[in-house]
Enzyme design. Structure first.
Site, mmCIF file in Angstrom:
data_model
loop_
_atom_site.group_PDB
_atom_site.id
_atom_site.type_symbol
_atom_site.label_atom_id
_atom_site.label_comp_id
_atom_site.label_asym_id
_atom_site.label_seq_id
_atom_site.Cartn_x
_atom_site.Cartn_y
_atom_site.Cartn_z
ATOM 1 N NE ARG A 45 -1.529 -2.243 2.777
ATOM 2 C CZ ARG A 45 -1.631 -3.510 2.377
ATOM 3 N NH1 ARG A 45 -2.696 -3.897 1.738
ATOM 4 N NH2 ARG A 45 -0.672 -4.388 2.641
ATOM 5 C CB THR A 46 3.461 2.524 2.267
ATOM 6 O OG1 THR A 46 2.745 2.010 3.384
ATOM 7 C CG2 THR A 46 4.049 3.873 2.602
HETATM 8 N N1 CP Z 1 -0.120 -0.112 5.866
HETATM 9 C C1 CP Z 1 1.064 -0.360 5.268
HETATM 10 O O1 CP Z 1 2.095 0.238 5.621
HETATM 11 O O2 CP Z 1 1.006 -1.317 4.311
HETATM 12 P P1 CP Z 1 2.234 -1.787 3.421
HETATM 13 O O3 CP Z 1 3.218 -2.450 4.372
HETATM 14 O O4 CP Z 1 1.678 -2.708 2.411
HETATM 15 O O5 CP Z 1 2.864 -0.561 2.829
#
Ligand code: CP
Length: 314
Positions: free
Chosen positions: A50-51
């Protein structure tokens, strides 16, 4: 003025509210040319879905180009290049650096040595300030306010950088926290002292059932993070202690919303996804708007400029 974002603890209430307003503008119109000609570097020394993707989407939707890496093994850090030299090099190429690193304090160090602004996309178990901005945006959007809310944090409160950052950001808004964790993963003393010093109310529980949940405005679930454990036997012991199931929501307040920074493993059963209380996928979408605001702010673009922007692509 260009500025790094290393920790949420440094942001005033005015600054947080300002960034949330800017995110709201981007939710209305995500596609613009405000960063036309800029280069955004995404340096991910730890995995991310996501990030990284929401930052890269934010940069793309604002007209910037993206460079970077998703795996440090393909970089010269494997030949012994230091973080300082890596940052100095990337600062030659990009206008801003978004960095995730497994070491606590790495983002602060990078910001100190970098010739361009650095945005902390997570540093070890320490901070995840951009996640917090999207969490605050999600809370405000669903509750209509950030003030006087009952925030229940569940799961890995020891290593969970998202809950550490959220706790610090909420200091401006008179929250009552409920910390629900197995003893091994309890909220660290330093964060409880942080609350004590600021008169922030908190209660600690080990029980997790429908009666406990009935008091929540926000139920913030977290994953037990296998990658932070040195003792995998301990991980096995605690990994499935709390699992939220749909039948535990019977007494929940009507407007209660379930957040989770994701990824989830077992801690939210799939039958919860269809509940009107589930908000974690929308929460992740809000990350795009929050990160568009964070990139613009870090590069010195003001809320007034966003409001007056004539580069919107419908
Ligand atoms: N929420 C979050 O940081 O997800 P990722 O680790 O997929 O970036």
């Amino acid at each position: 003025m260009a500025e790094s974002l290393v920790t949420i603890a440094n942001l005033t209430r005015e600054k947080i509210d300002y960034l949330l307003e800017m995110a709201q503008e981007f939710e209305k119109h995500p596609n613009r040319k405000l960063l036309d000609g800029r280069v955004v570097a995404t340096l991910f020394f730890e995995p991310s879905t996501r990030t990284r993707l929401s930052f890269e989407t934010a940069a793309s939707r604002l007209g910037a180009r993206v460079i970077g890496f998703t795996d440090p093994k393909v970089t010269s850090s494997t030949k012994g290049e230091t973080l300082k030299d890596t940052i100095m090099m990337v600062g030659n190429y990009a206008d801003i650096i978004v960095m995730r690193h497994y070491l606590e304090g790495a983002a602060r160090y990078a910001a100190e040595v970098s010739p361009v602004p650095v945005v902390n996309a997570g540093d070890g178990a320490n901070q995840h300030p951009t996640q917090t901005m999207l969490d605050l945006y999600s809370i405000k959007k669903t509750q209509g306010t950030l003030e006087n809310l009952n925030i229940y944090m569940v799961g890995d409160l020891k290593y969970g950088r998202t809950v550490h950052s959220l706790l610090q950001a909420m200091r401006h808004y008179n929250p009552t926290f409920h910390f629900i964790a197995p003893r091994e993963l309890a909220m660290p003393e330093e964060y409880k002292l942080y609350c004590d010093a600021r008169g922030i109310k908190y209660v600690e529980h080990e029980d997790f059932n429908e009666d406990v949940i009935s008091g929540a405005d926000i139920l913030y679930m977290t994953r037990v993070q296998r990658e932070r454990f040195t003792d995998l036997m301990e991980y096995e012991r605690v990994k499935d202690v709390y699992i939220l199931r749909e039948n535990m929501l019977a007494k929940a307040k009507e407007n209660m919303r379930i957040l989770h920074p994701l990824p989830r493993v077992n801690e939210i059963a799939y039958d919860v996804d269809a509940s009107p209380h589930a908000y974690y996928f929308e929460q992740a979408r809000n990350g795009l708007y929050a990160r568009e605001a964070i990139l613009c702010n870090a590069l010195g673009i003001t809320l007034d400029e966003v409001r007056a922007d004539q580069t919107i692509i419908l």
